[in-house]
Design a protein around this motif. Structure first.
Motif, PDB file in Angstrom:
ATOM      1  N   UNK A   1       2.384   6.862  -0.906  1.00 14.26           N
ATOM      2  CA  UNK A   1       3.473   7.836  -0.781  1.00 14.26           C
ATOM      3  C   UNK A   1       3.944   8.229  -2.186  1.00 14.26           C
TER       4      UNK A   1
ATOM      5  N   UNK B   1       0.801  -1.228   0.000  1.00 13.38           N
ATOM      6  CA  UNK B   1       0.000   0.000   0.000  1.00 13.38           C
ATOM      7  C   UNK B   1       0.831   1.274   0.000  1.00 13.38           C
ATOM      8  N   UNK B   2       1.958   1.225   0.699  1.00  9.93           N
ATOM      9  CA  UNK B   2       2.804   2.414   0.834  1.00  9.93           C
ATOM     10  C   UNK B   2       3.193   2.997  -0.508  1.00  9.93           C
ATOM     11  N   UNK B   3       3.369   2.117  -1.489  1.00  9.20           N
ATOM     12  CA  UNK B   3       3.753   2.624  -2.806  1.00  9.20           C
ATOM     13  C   UNK B   3       2.578   3.280  -3.527  1.00  9.20           C
TER      14      UNK B   3
END
Lengths: 214, 214
Positions: B111, B106-108
């Motif tokens: 962010x 999810x972070x990709x």
């Protein structure tokens, strides 16, 4: 020697540094280094020497001025202080790509943390074998954890399933959770939680690269 | 405002804390919080208030005594200071279980770090598609990185292949490496390296559980 009293107020960040010191000491030990002063130890650990000396005072005095620290005895003291002078069986919830990579991780061969059970709620995964461990239905966590005397659970589920995994772990009596899922989880205060967040490291790299250019 | 001069000697550990502050501020912002004083901010970040105030002084003064910090402007200042007020395309070397889980992280999505290329030297993996990205032979890193203007590489190979991956990344002109492989890598000093080591977190949990019992 380790004294409980001194440990009461060790900041969490020192614990993380102690873990780094321990890993560096272990590799020094493998290389045959018997004694090390705080300066080269600090350099190898990427902190400053006064920081190391300060962190180690929480556990009493080990260094001999002008001589240094005995690598083996410092390792033993830090291990004892961290509570890792014994085996820590752990269970993993989430048998996806991340979970599989964790089960195969070298660290579980080289440290005293061991993954002894793998759980998933996906009927297609239940019964599968990963590195010699059969994937068991998450509903059976409680019974399995009691058998295995496990105190640490690792969550490697998708974010939307992290809370449910945490609930299962808590009701099974787990005392600590390492959460890889990018989601906050809510647990009773007596349960310790650590979050693994890769993005901190990317932030740090971005900062360093940006700064190098200026 | 961000001033380069003040940044010269920020300890690495402060950078990591800034990343934490930023994430907490982002979730406060999502919740509609406009202003926050250092005490509740510190509590949410799990550090003490004087630490936060000290870390923020590296970037100049933001807080207004008795009023607090403006959430949005503090976020903007930290993002600018960290160098993440722009996109950071990254490449991934290693299309195994860990690599796959990273591509889907999810972070990709959330962010400004994006994985724009996936590389592997395994002929069985080359040509495969992972989340819309075709796995490309690691030999082609150099040509691809030039096209994609990538400065950060992520290593998710087995430990014995980490150094080779690092060599490819360095010769392709990468400036920073995030290394998930449990192996030290050797790179020129102008290349920044961060190691992701899960075991620090397990050490920390072991310490907390051991301490709780005493």
């Amino acid at each position: 020697m380790y004294t409980d009293n001194k440990n009461k107020h060790i900041p969490k960040i020192s614990i993380q540094r102690l873990a780094v010191y321990l890993q560096v000491l272990e590799s020094l030990d493998v290389d045959g280094v018997e004694v090390i002063t705080s300066e080269p130890l600090a350099k190898a650990c990427d902190v400053n020497a006064s920081q190391i000396r300060k962190d180690l005072t929480y556990f009493g005095e080990f260094g001999v001025r002008g001589v240094g620290y005995n690598v083996k005895s410092l390792m033993a003291s830090i291990s004892e202080a961290l509570g890792i002078n014994r085996e820590w069986p752990t269970v993993l919830v989430g048998a996806g790509n991340l979970g599989r990579s964790l089960v195969g991780h070298n660290g579980f061969k080289q440290t005293r943390f061991k993954i002894v059970g793998v759980f998933d709620c996906d009927p297609f995964k239940i019964g599968e074998e990963i590195a010699g461990l059969e994937v068991v239905c998450t509903q059976r966590l409680k019974e399995k954890i009691a058998d295995l005397k496990v105190e640490i659970g690792i969550i490697a589920t998708p974010p939307e399933r992290a809370q449910r995994a945490a609930n299962h772990l808590v009701s099974a009596g787990i005392k600590g959770i390492l959460n890889f899922a990018p989601a906050r989880i809510f647990v009773p205060t007596y349960v310790n939680v650590e979050y693994v967040d890769y993005f901190h490291y990317l932030y740090s790299l971005a900062f360093q690269i940006t700064h190098d250019k200026r």
